[in-house]
Design a protein around this motif. Structure first.
Motif, PDB file in Angstrom:
ATOM      1  N   ALA A 239       0.831  -1.200   0.000  1.00  0.00           N
ATOM      2  CA  ALA A 239       0.000   0.000   0.000  1.00  0.00           C
ATOM      3  C   ALA A 239       0.870   1.257   0.000  1.00  0.00           C
ATOM      4  N   GLU A 240       1.964   1.218   0.758  1.00  0.00           N
ATOM      5  CA  GLU A 240       2.885   2.358   0.749  1.00  0.00           C
ATOM      6  C   GLU A 240       3.457   2.571  -0.646  1.00  0.00           C
ATOM      7  N   GLU A 241       3.811   1.469  -1.317  1.00  0.00           N
ATOM      8  CA  GLU A 241       4.338   1.564  -2.679  1.00  0.00           C
ATOM      9  C   GLU A 241       3.270   2.084  -3.638  1.00  0.00           C
ATOM     10  N   VAL A 242       2.033   1.665  -3.432  1.00  0.00           N
ATOM     11  CA  VAL A 242       0.925   2.133  -4.270  1.00  0.00           C
ATOM     12  C   VAL A 242       0.755   3.643  -4.130  1.00  0.00           C
ATOM     13  N   VAL A 243       0.812   4.149  -2.904  1.00  0.00           N
ATOM     14  CA  VAL A 243       0.676   5.596  -2.680  1.00  0.00           C
ATOM     15  C   VAL A 243       1.835   6.336  -3.336  1.00  0.00           C
ATOM     16  N   GLN A 244       3.017   5.792  -3.200  1.00  0.00           N
ATOM     17  CA  GLN A 244       4.184   6.411  -3.836  1.00  0.00           C
ATOM     18  C   GLN A 244       3.996   6.447  -5.352  1.00  0.00           C
ATOM     19  N   GLU A 245       3.550   5.347  -5.921  1.00  0.00           N
ATOM     20  CA  GLU A 245       3.302   5.283  -7.363  1.00  0.00           C
ATOM     21  C   GLU A 245       2.186   6.243  -7.766  1.00  0.00           C
ATOM     22  N   THR A 246       1.183   6.393  -6.910  1.00  0.00           N
ATOM     23  CA  THR A 246       0.086   7.323  -7.191  1.00  0.00           C
ATOM     24  C   THR A 246       0.613   8.737  -7.383  1.00  0.00           C
ATOM     25  N   PHE A 247       1.474   9.165  -6.502  1.00  0.00           N
ATOM     26  CA  PHE A 247       2.000  10.524  -6.610  1.00  0.00           C
ATOM     27  C   PHE A 247       3.012  10.653  -7.760  1.00  0.00           C
ATOM     28  N   ARG A 248       3.680   9.562  -8.109  1.00  0.00           N
ATOM     29  CA  ARG A 248       4.551   9.611  -9.293  1.00  0.00           C
ATOM     30  C   ARG A 248       3.720   9.790 -10.548  1.00  0.00           C
TER      31      ARG A 248
END
Length: 176
Positions: free
Chosen positions: A50-59
């Motif tokens: 989920a943390e990676e998903v949020v990071q990818e979301t902002f990318r």
């Protein structure tokens, strides 16, 4: 209208963001919405993912945001998060189908070697060497399309298209 304003207008009619404005806007949204997006993503994946998903979301938001006039940023970011999760699930399923699960392969087929399988040698000659290298980066090494595009000095869109064509050809050759 000043020439600066005219230069900053984009085709959608809004005011295009400068790099600094984009940074400040996304930083503010990150502080405001990242926890909500994390909780949303945790409904579908484990906390680390989920943390990676949020990071990818902002990318993705950084790459796609063009103008200031996003009326509902929380909704927009949540939609990006949803698409990131869907893409991860699709990608995982695609690679499960493409690469054989070692548990399902009879031990006789694996041989006595303890060496890891070299995917590029295993599938060499079936498809173009560069395409095989791209698939290895994505499936085995866990690169995102963006990372693979950078490594291969190409665009993300070209990388996606090339990977899709290579995957289809490999599936046809392997009879899947």
């Amino acid at each position: 209208m000043t020439s600066t304003t005219q230069n900053r207008e984009n085709a959608g009619g809004g005011i295009a963001l400068s790099g600094q404005e984009k940074h400040l806007l996304l930083e503010a949204w990150y502080h405001q919405y990242s926890k909500v997006l994390l909780l949303y993503a945790c409904q579908f994946v484990d906390y680390h993912s989920a943390e990676e998903v949020v990071q990818e979301t902002f990318r993705v938001a950084w790459e796609t945001i063009q103008e200031k006039e996003i009326e509902y940023p929380k909704t927009w970011l949540r939609k990006i998060t949803k698409n990131v999760i869907k893409n991860r699930v699709r990608e995982r399923e695609r690679w499960k189908d493409l690469l054989a699960n070692v548990d399902e392969v009879p031990e006789e087929a694996l041989g006595k070697s303890e060496d890891p399988i070299n995917v590029e040698l295993e599938y060499e000659g079936l498809i173009d060497r560069q395409d095989l290298h791209l698939l290895k980066l994505l499936a085995v090494d866990g690169y995102t399309y963006s990372e693979a595009a950078k490594a291969l000095d190409t665009t993300v869109e070209a990388c996606r298209k090339r990977a899709k064509r290579a995957e289809q050809k490999l599936r046809e050759l392997l009879g899947k």
